[in-house]
Design an enzyme around this catalytic site. Structure first.
Site, PDB file in Angstrom:
ATOM      1  N   ASP A 227     -17.006   0.510  -3.363  1.00  0.00           N
ATOM      2  CA  ASP A 227     -17.149  -0.482  -2.289  1.00  0.00           C
ATOM      3  C   ASP A 227     -18.408  -0.682  -1.967  1.00  0.00           C
ATOM      4  O   ASP A 227     -19.332  -0.117  -2.604  1.00  0.00           O
ATOM      5  CB  ASP A 227     -16.076   0.217  -1.055  1.00  0.00           C
ATOM      6  N   HIS A 273      -6.038 -11.352  -1.355  1.00  0.00           N
ATOM      7  CA  HIS A 273      -5.615 -12.302  -0.010  1.00  0.00           C
ATOM      8  C   HIS A 273      -6.974 -12.699   0.626  1.00  0.00           C
ATOM      9  O   HIS A 273      -6.846 -13.412   1.488  1.00  0.00           O
ATOM     10  CB  HIS A 273      -4.341 -11.563   0.961  1.00  0.00           C
TER      11      HIS A 273
END
Length: 365
Positions: A227, A273
């Site tokens: 990340d 998304h």
């Protein structure tokens, strides 16, 4: 007309309604029902802010500490106006957040318990970010509607992820909120077999909550949590590091530049998304090129479905527009097409709670 003396009179409250009477009553009731429903929809922000302030003001924690307490005592504990807090408590009681009444006092319901600080199932951080930054962004919905771009960026002068990078405290709240909204993580290793994996790469995996559940259930694989640098820096005291430190490598980076090499499973949980198709294809291309032979992709997302009932996915589809601009929820066919363009084939779709689905894909032959 003369009524015979022996005729039986019908009391007014016993009069049988004729068909026109019933039709007229139905017509009168319909606007009232529709009007009430419209008011409830229109005033949804009442609920958002009441729940947000119940958490943010310390009210919920004060009730939890007392077990049950009257409004005056809770006002003293929270530094609020007794009358105003009394009104808020009455409203929260109508929302099933608290139970009780004065003078006996108020206690938390199971819904209210989710707003407490520091409990295992707490959704407090979820409520805090939705009731503040996301709430303000939705106030600029007209910007998104006119331009198709992020209202969050319009309000705060920066896109969400750059803003989080610049505000560490909010970033921490955001990552905790993302975990709070995922009670289905524990079911992922139940519906998908990770036992044959050697190296699992969790791309943009936050604080590693999903990876933690997978590694708990599967003792064999090693893993990489990947990340942004500021997110990885926050994971030192998280279960993924404290409980699986010998099996997990924490890697900071940018998935638009590349992802860690050699994984035979790549996880993308609620990542695609956030972006438009072009950006998704870049992320998927990096996963494809980094993947070990015979590898697979596991995607966790909400799927849009047709229907008139309540749908979290439809609401989140709007939320992705308001907060991220290019983000969107997609239906199964859209994900299948997206994966095929990136060189994958969609092999299976499994339903998870909260309208979430796990999509498993492999490289196209």
């Amino acid at each position: 007309m003369t009524v015979p003396e022996n005729a039986q009179h019908t009391a007014p409250d016993q009069t049988q309604h004729t068909a026109p009477d019933r039709t007229r009553q139905a017509q009168q009731a319909a606007p009232d029902t529709a009007g009430r429903r419209l008011i409830e929809l229109m005033a949804g922000f009442w609920k958002t802010q009441a729940i947000y302030l119940a958490a943010e003001s310390g009210l919920v924690d004060a009730i939890a500490a007392a077990g049950r307490a009257p409004a005056v005592e809770l006002a003293n504990r929270t530094g609020t106006d007794p009358d105003a807090l009394g009104r808020l408590l009455l409203f929260l009681e109508s929302l099933d957040v608290v139970s009780g009444e004065d003078p006996a006092g108020y206690a938390l319901t199971p819904v209210g318990e989710l707003l407490r600080t520091g409990t295992q199932d707490s959704m407090r951080d979820h409520v805090r970010i939705y009731g503040s930054h996301f709430y303000r962004a939705w106030g600029a919905l007209d910007h998104s509607l006119r331009t198709g771009r992020s209202a969050f960026t319009e309000v705060y002068g920066s896109d969400l992820f750059r803003y989080l990078n610049q505000h560490p405290d909010l970033s921490l709240t955001y990552e905790r909120a993302m975990v709070a909204g995922t009670p289905f993580f524990a079911q992922v290793p139940e519906v998908h077999d990770f036992s044959g994996a050697r190296l699992i790469v969790d791309v943009a995996g936050g604080h590693g909550a999903l990876l933690h559940e997978i590694l708990k259930s599967c003792p064999e694989p090693r893993a990489v949590l990947f990340d942004a640098p500021h997110v990885i820096a926050e994971t030192a005291d998280r279960p993924i590091a404290s409980e699986h430190g010998d099996r997990v490598t924490l890697v900071p980076g940018d998935f638009f530049e590349g992802v860690p090499q050699g994984g035979d499973v790549y996880l993308l949980s609620r990542i695609l998304h956030c972006f438009d198709d072009e950006a998704c294809l870049r992320i998927l291309a990096h996963c494809r090129s980094a993947m070990a032979p015979g590898g697979r992709l596991v995607v966790v997302e909400r799927l849009l479905t047709r229907g008139t009932g309540s749908s979290l996915a439809q609401g989140y589809n709007m939320h992705m527009l308001v907060v991220l601009g290019g983000g969107r929820e997609r239906d199964e066919d859209a994900y299948r097409t997206l994966l095929e363009k990136a060189g994958f084939q969609l092999d299976s779709v499994t339903t998870l709670p909260l309208e979430t689905h796990l999509m498993a894909a492999t490289l196209r032959r």
